[in-house]
Each structure stands twice: as structure tokens, then as C-alpha cells.
Design an enzyme around this catalytic site. Structure first.
Site, mmCIF file in Angstrom:
data_model
loop_
_atom_site.group_PDB
_atom_site.id
_atom_site.type_symbol
_atom_site.label_atom_id
_atom_site.label_comp_id
_atom_site.label_asym_id
_atom_site.label_seq_id
_atom_site.Cartn_x
_atom_site.Cartn_y
_atom_site.Cartn_z
ATOM 1 N N LYS A 116 0.808 -1.216 0.000
ATOM 2 C CA LYS A 116 0.000 0.000 0.000
ATOM 3 C C LYS A 116 0.845 1.271 0.000
ATOM 4 O O LYS A 116 0.466 2.291 -0.566
ATOM 5 C CB LYS A 116 -0.971 -0.015 1.184
ATOM 6 C CG LYS A 116 -2.123 -0.998 1.021
ATOM 7 C CD LYS A 116 -3.087 -0.909 2.174
ATOM 8 C CE LYS A 116 -4.337 -1.741 1.914
ATOM 9 N NZ LYS A 116 -4.045 -3.161 1.726
ATOM 10 N N GLU A 200 -2.775 8.138 6.621
ATOM 11 C CA GLU A 200 -3.268 9.066 5.617
ATOM 12 C C GLU A 200 -4.517 9.776 6.137
ATOM 13 O O GLU A 200 -5.127 9.363 7.127
ATOM 14 C CB GLU A 200 -3.603 8.331 4.316
ATOM 15 C CG GLU A 200 -4.750 7.350 4.426
ATOM 16 C CD GLU A 200 -4.990 6.575 3.140
ATOM 17 O OE1 GLU A 200 -4.125 6.625 2.251
ATOM 18 O OE2 GLU A 200 -6.046 5.932 3.034
ATOM 19 N N GLU A 288 -6.209 1.925 -3.334
ATOM 20 C CA GLU A 288 -5.286 0.822 -3.558
ATOM 21 C C GLU A 288 -5.698 0.098 -4.823
ATOM 22 O O GLU A 288 -6.797 0.301 -5.348
ATOM 23 C CB GLU A 288 -5.293 -0.151 -2.376
ATOM 24 C CG GLU A 288 -6.631 -0.829 -2.149
ATOM 25 C CD GLU A 288 -6.623 -1.751 -0.936
ATOM 26 O OE1 GLU A 288 -5.529 -2.236 -0.587
ATOM 27 O OE2 GLU A 288 -7.690 -1.977 -0.366
ATOM 28 N N ASN A 290 -6.082 -3.832 -6.107
ATOM 29 C CA ASN A 290 -6.065 -5.249 -5.758
ATOM 30 C C ASN A 290 -5.708 -6.046 -6.999
ATOM 31 O O ASN A 290 -6.467 -6.069 -7.978
ATOM 32 C CB ASN A 290 -7.426 -5.682 -5.201
ATOM 33 C CG ASN A 290 -7.644 -5.144 -3.804
ATOM 34 O OD1 ASN A 290 -6.880 -5.433 -2.893
ATOM 35 N ND2 ASN A 290 -8.680 -4.343 -3.632
#
Length: 670
Positions: A116, A200, A288, A290
Site C-alpha cells: 500500500k 493518511e 489501492e 487489488n
């Protein structure tokens, strides 16, 4: 094309991959641990190879055992499903070294997007919108607090190698940063063997919307629209849908373009998902990517008609995509509900045990509605403490969103699961929730709408009338069956008494049979509490667990369970004890004393089957409300048990390392 592939997974996703492989004429190989020896995926596959004991770290997560199984069975390729080894670049490389094809992206893409921290740096360089945050390695809680102060609260603390909601905490204050940092690292270490975390900015009122991408090894890349995944609990998705009720065409196109650009930048090859956080003004930020098949992929398949598993297999075999971007059309609306082995009335705590009954609704098309159920269990199967608690993924498709929701509501009401606790009551209640039906969603939906946890909802007057009508219909047919069995009436006249009283929990409603006789299928006119008569019709027979019929023209699907002298009826998230009686019996019933539950207010009970991670107090210690008493781990999630009031600990019955059952007494208070 491959002749034989191995599925390096278990449960519903293994079954899902096997179905597509068989439809393509490809032989399949399953792998299984001791706990899965009799699992459905093992029966479905053409061959099966044993790979070790129940813990995933000793079986499904051991790459060498998967490769050995490939050699033993002669598998040419491996589909990893999701979870386990699906996003481990080293596994992909180990397969390549053995001449075995990995059905998924190349190691470069897995590494670039699998971490990540690194993925956010990569996305930023590729000019993909990203959330403000600190992407470096955070050494300790002091540094975490300093970074959070600089970013501004609230912040999200996340495991770098995380997924599935594990290793994630939201902090609104400095104090919560320190505790959240420690918990996130601990969960990350336990779940992924990697305790790195990053911080974040937490977007307020966020929606979780993701773009499905599909790319081949010849430079072609397309997107298949979006999925809305905002209904989450503990950052774990619960309900998904496609398309999103929030996006407009312009935002959809922009998100799709960024997702495709990112996939091309890492030379992505296979099906993958680019996840975004979208704020209330439709600003979107990369979350993100995947690099695998997503749990919620069925809703995309239902609205596009594209089999993603088939596409993954074809791409891995070296074929070019046969689908261009202009070929992708979104048709209708699809909803997916994740059925979990958890108790919604106990803050969704995990439940394990044997499925004494497991009877999902019928799959297929019925008019304008399609029902699909992806599952890896069957009646008699055991829900184990070793693996994810998901039982099934129930999906419905219809021409529009509300029709798909109504179809899901009926399908959930018809889904029979006994032997364990499960979240069907919550999912059924959600389908009737006004905010959900209007599409006003955020990732905080469950926390906002159920701040004190989920509890049974009291039926309104209209719903009480429906439940009373169903309860009387059940009783009339039950009595008729008993009369026939006992041969009390020969021949049976079919006549019925007209005046009744129906008890719904602690309420008593007068019900009158206006017209009709007892027969199958049942059809009669009933008046509830003096209201205008409605027609009740059904082909239900005594002994069936699902009552299906119409009340006043309204379709009703309800689950029935035998209760003391009556029936428990579950319908649309409602659950009531119902008993239809003659008026004189009802008078006597009102006089019956109630049995009170035992007093456990001075005890800390284990809320789920789990492992004691820590006991944070000592005997004779005075504790303030909110302080941590113990931490219990269940299904790789740490659950912090806190004091609900000021108290003094007088006895501790459990110790770190103990395995406890539900309601085991951990400690006692004064």
C-alpha cells in the site's frame, strides 16, 4: 488453452473458479487442509491433493506445498482466487521457475500495487489522484502522533500489507493514534507477518467505489464500470452493488480512465480492481489496487455479462482480449450480500459450528429477476475458526436498483441457515432501510445508522397486520393437519372458527376469518384488529421452514422456526414470537408468568469463540469505564473488551492463551 489447472484456495471462491474451468473444458485440481477434507470444493474438483493441517500458515499459505501439489497432479497453471497467496509476487515467481503459469498479473505489477505504501507512491508518479498522507515507514507511536498532527484529524492508520479490514484503525485524537497504532501493528503482524503501517487523511463522508479493469499481455486494457462498496463494518465490505447510485457519467469516465492508466503503467495483465475513495462532491482519490479477483466480482459479471474468471484464464494462456471498451455495456442493477457466520445482535462477533440446516434460495432467472449464490458450504458442513467466516455471497439482478433490492430482500428471507449465528437478519433489515434504498451511502453507514449495534426492529402497524395474518394461516393449517392425523373429523368439513387472537411478542391482536375454508393451497379473507379484510393465499405446508404467499396482494416470504407453543417468524429483518389462539386461551396466556434471564451484569463474558490475547487487569484492581479489560482474538481479528462502568475486579477466570467458548466467564466484578 490449459488442460488442467489447480485452484490454490478453498471455500466459495475455489468452487467459483472450478465452475468456469469446467465450462471451458479444463480439468481442475483442488487442494485441502485437514479441516477441509470433506469440503464442497474438494468434491467439485476432478482431483484433490492434501496439503496439511488446518492453520492456513501450515497449508494454504505454504507455496512449496502448492507447487508440490501441481507437480503431483500435473497442473499447468494455478488460479489463486483471493486472499492466501493471490497477491504474493514470490509465489508467482516460484511457479514460473517451475514452468507453471500463474493465472493473474506478473510479479512486477503485484509488487508495485501489492504494497500500500509503494502503490501510493507509484500512483502519485502516474498522476492518479491520491489522498494526502505519510507513506514512509513509521517507527513508533510517537512518530505516528507527530505525523497525524501534521496531516490533521481524523486520520486512518493502515497496515501496508493489509486487506479485508485487518490492521486498520481510524483516529480522531492524539490519544486514539497511539492506541490505534499499536493495535494496527499487532493485527498486521498476526494476519500478514508484516507490521508496517502508514497514515493518511481520513475522508469524511466517504464512499468506497472501485473500478474493475481487465488487461491482456498484448497492450490491451479496458474497464468494466464500477462497484459501490460503501456498506462496510470494521472496514470489511458487507454489501456491494453495480453500478453505483452516486456516480454520473462524467465521474465514471474519469475514474475509469485513471484506473486504466494505472493498470497500463504497471503493465497489468489479468483482472484487477482499482479502488477509490469518493467524497460528497464526487472528488475521488486512489485507495489501492487489488491485483487479484475481488470477492464482489459477481455484481460486475451480472451487469456486464462477462465471466471474469474465464477472461483471467484466457489472458494467462496468452490470448488477446476479445472485448473492446466500446463493447462494455452496463445492463440493469446487481446487489451482493455477504453472508457471514457472525452474530449481529452481539456486535457482529464471529460464530463457529456446524450448519445443521443450509438451504439457499433457488438460483436462476424468474421473470425479470436473477438470483445467484456463490458458496462453498453445504448442509452439515462446519464453519471453522481457522478461516474467513463468510458462508456465501448472495446476488440478485433486476432491471433497476429498487427491483434488485426487493429481489434481494425476498432471497434473504428465503435463505435458511441454522446451527450457527449469521448476519441474515441484519442484511434483511438493511434492504428495507430508507437511506439504503435511496442510495445515500457512506463507509460510515453502519456506524451511523446502528450506533448502539443492531437490534431487532419493532414492526409497524402494517407489518404487525401482515405477521398476524401469516401467524393465523400457519395455525389454521397446523390444526387442520392434526385433526386429519387424529381422525377426529371424518370426513373433514373444512370449516373454521372465525374469532381468534394472535400474540406477537407481548401484543395481542384480534383477528377474524371473514371468508374461506381450510384447504391447500390456502386462500381466505382475514380482518386484523378490525381493519378491512385482506386475502391471504399460500401453498405453504406444515413443517416447511419458509412461508411464501401473499397478504392483501403483497408478496411475503418469511422464515419460520418452532418456538414454545408458537412460531418465531423472521421477515425483512423483523423477528417476532407469534401464536394464534382462541380468545379464551389468549385470556389465560396473558396471565402466564415470564421467565427472566440470569443476571450476568457483574461478569465479563466472552462474546465469541476465541483466543485470549491478553488480560489487562488484575484481581482487586479498580477499573474506570472505558478501560481495557481483555483482548480476545477471533478469526484473526483482535477484539478489545472494555469496562462499561466503574468497577472492581474480584476474580479472573481466564489467562492469555486460553481458548474460550461463547459466554465463558473471563472475570467477575464487585
Amino acid at each position: 488453452m490449459f488442460k488442467k489447472i489447480l485452484i490454490a484456495n478453498r471455500g466459495e471462491i475455489a468452487c467459483r473458479v472450478i465452475k468456469t474451468a469446467k465450462s471451458m473444458g479444463i480439468a481442475t485440481v483442488a487442494v485441502y487442509s485437514d479441516a477441509d477434507r470433506d469440503a464442497v470444493h474438494v468434491e467439485m474438483a476432478d482431483e484433490a491433493v492434501h496439503i496439511g493441517p488446518p492453520p492456513a500458515a501450515e497449508s494454504y499459505l505454504v507455496a512449496e506445498k502448492i507447487i508440490a501439489a501441481c507437480r503431483e497432479a500435473g497442473a499447468e497453471a494455478v488460479h489463486p482466487g483471493y486472499g492466501f497467496l493471490s497477491e504474493r509476487a514470490s509465489f508467482c515467481e516460484a511457479l514460473e521457475a517451475e514452468g507453471i503459469v500463474f493465472i493473474g498479473p506478473k510479479p512486477k505489477a503485484i509488487r508495485a500495487m501489492g504494497d500500500k505504501i509503494e502503490s501510493k507512491k507509484f500512483a502519485s508518479d502516474a498522476r492518479v489522484n491520491t489522498v494526502p498522507g505519510f507513506l514512509g515507514i513509521i517507527e513508533d507511536a510517537d512518530q505516528a502522533e507527530k505525523i497525524a498532527d501534521e496531516i490533521g484529524y481524523p486520520v486512518m492508520i493502515k497496515a501496508s500489507a493489509g486487506g479485508g479490514g485487518k490492521g486498520m484503525r481510524i483516529a480522531w485524537t492524539r490519544d486514539e493514534v497511539r492506541d490505534g497504532f499499536d493495535r494496527a501493528r499487532s493485527e498486521a503482524r498476526s494476519s500478514f507477518g508484516d507490521d508496517r503501517v502508514f497514515i493518511e487523511k481520513f475522508v469524511v463522508e466517504p464512499r468506497h467505489i472501485e473500478i474493475q479493469v481487465l488487461a491482456d499481455g498484448h497492450g490491451n486494457c479496458i474497464h468494466l464500470g464500477e462497484r459501490e462498496c460503501s456498506i462496510q463494518r470494521r472496514n470489511q465490505k458487507v454489501v456491494e452493488e453495480a453500478p453505483s447510485p452516486f456516480l454520473d457519467a462524467e465521474t465514471r469516465a474519469a475514474m475509469g480512465a485513471q484506473a486504466v492508466a494505472l493498470a497500463k503503467a504497471v503493465d497489468y495483465q489479468s483482472a484487477g480492481t482499482v479502488e477509490f475513495i469518493v467524497d460528497k462532491d464526487r472528488n475521488f482519490y486512489f485507495l489501492e489496487m487489488n491485483t487479484r479477483l475481488q470477492v464482489e466480482h459477481p455484481v460486475t459479471e451480472l451487469v456486464t455479462g462477462i465471466d471474469l474468471v474465464e477472461q483471467m484464464i484466457r489472458v494467462a494462456a496468452g490470448e488477446k482480449l476479445r472485448i473492446a471498451q466500446d463493447d462494455v455495456k452496463l445492463s440493469g442493477w446487481a446487489i451482493e450480500s455477504r453472508l457471514y457466520a457472525e452474530d449481529p445482535y452481539r456486535n457482529f462477533l464471529p460464530s463457529i459450528g456446524r450448519l445443521t440446516r443450509y438451504r439457499p434460495p433457488a438460483e436462476g432467472r424468474d421473470g425479470d429477476v436473477v438470483v445467484r449464490n456463490d458458496t462453498g458450504v453445504t448442509e452439515g458442513a462446519e464453519i471453522s475458526m481457522f478461516y474467513d467466516p463468510m458462508i456465501a455471497k448472495l446476488c440478485t439482478w433486476a432491471p433497476d436498483r429498487l427491483s434488485a433490492i426487493d429481489a434481494m430482500s425476498d432471497a434473504l428471507d428465503a435463505f435458511v441457515v441454522d446451527g450457527i449465528e449469521h448476519n441474515i437478519p441484519f442484511l434483511a433489515a438493511l434492504m428495507r432501510h430508507p437511506r439504503w434504498r435511496e442510495g445515500r451511502l457512506s463507509t460510515g453507514f453502519i456506524a451511523e445508522e446502528y450506533p448502539d449495534g443492531f437490534a431487532p426492529v419493532a414492526p409497524n402497524d402494517e407489518e404487525r397486520a401482515v405477521l398476524a395474518a401469516v401467524a393465523l394461516a400457519i395455525e389454521l393449517l397446523r390444526r387442520d393437519r392434526l385433526d386429519r392425523l387424529c381422525d377426529r373429523l371424518a370426513p373433514h368439513s373444512g370449516a373454521v372458527k372465525t374469532d381468534w387472537m394472535v400474540r406477537l411478542d407481548d401484543d395481542y391482536l384480534p383477528v377474524q376469518v371473514v371468508e374461506g375454508m381450510i384447504s391447500l393451497p390456502l386462500e381466505m379473507d382475514i380482518s386484523v384488529d378490525g381493519a378491512e379484510p385482506v386475502t391471504v393465499s399460500s401453498d405453504w405446508r406444515p413443517g416447511e421452514f419458509v412461508w411464501s404467499g401473499k397478504v392483501g396482494g403483497r408478496r411475503v416470504v418469511a422464515q419460520l422456526r418452532t418456538a414454545l407453543n408458537g412460531t418465531r417468524i423472521a421477515w425483512k429483518g423483523l423477528s417476532v414470537y407469534a401464536r394464534a389462539m382462541l380468545p379464551r386461551i389468549a385470556e389465560l396466556d396473558r396471565l402466564m408468568p415470564k421467565k427472566l434471564p440470569p443476571d450476568t451484569s457483574n461478569m465479563l463474558l466472552c462474546p465469541m469463540p476465541g483466543l485470549v490475547v491478553s488480560i489487562n487487569v488484575t484481581e482487586d484492581q479498580e477499573v474506570k469505564a472505558g478501560e481495557t479489560l481483555a483482548v480476545v482474538e477471533a478469526m484473526k481479528m483482535e477484539n478489545v473488551l472494555r469496562a462499561e462502568r466503574d468497577l472492581t475486579v474480584i476474580k479472573i477466570n481466564a489467562h492469555p492463551g486460553d481458548s474460550l467458548s461463547v459466554d465463558a466467564v473471563i472475570m467477575e466484578f464487585e
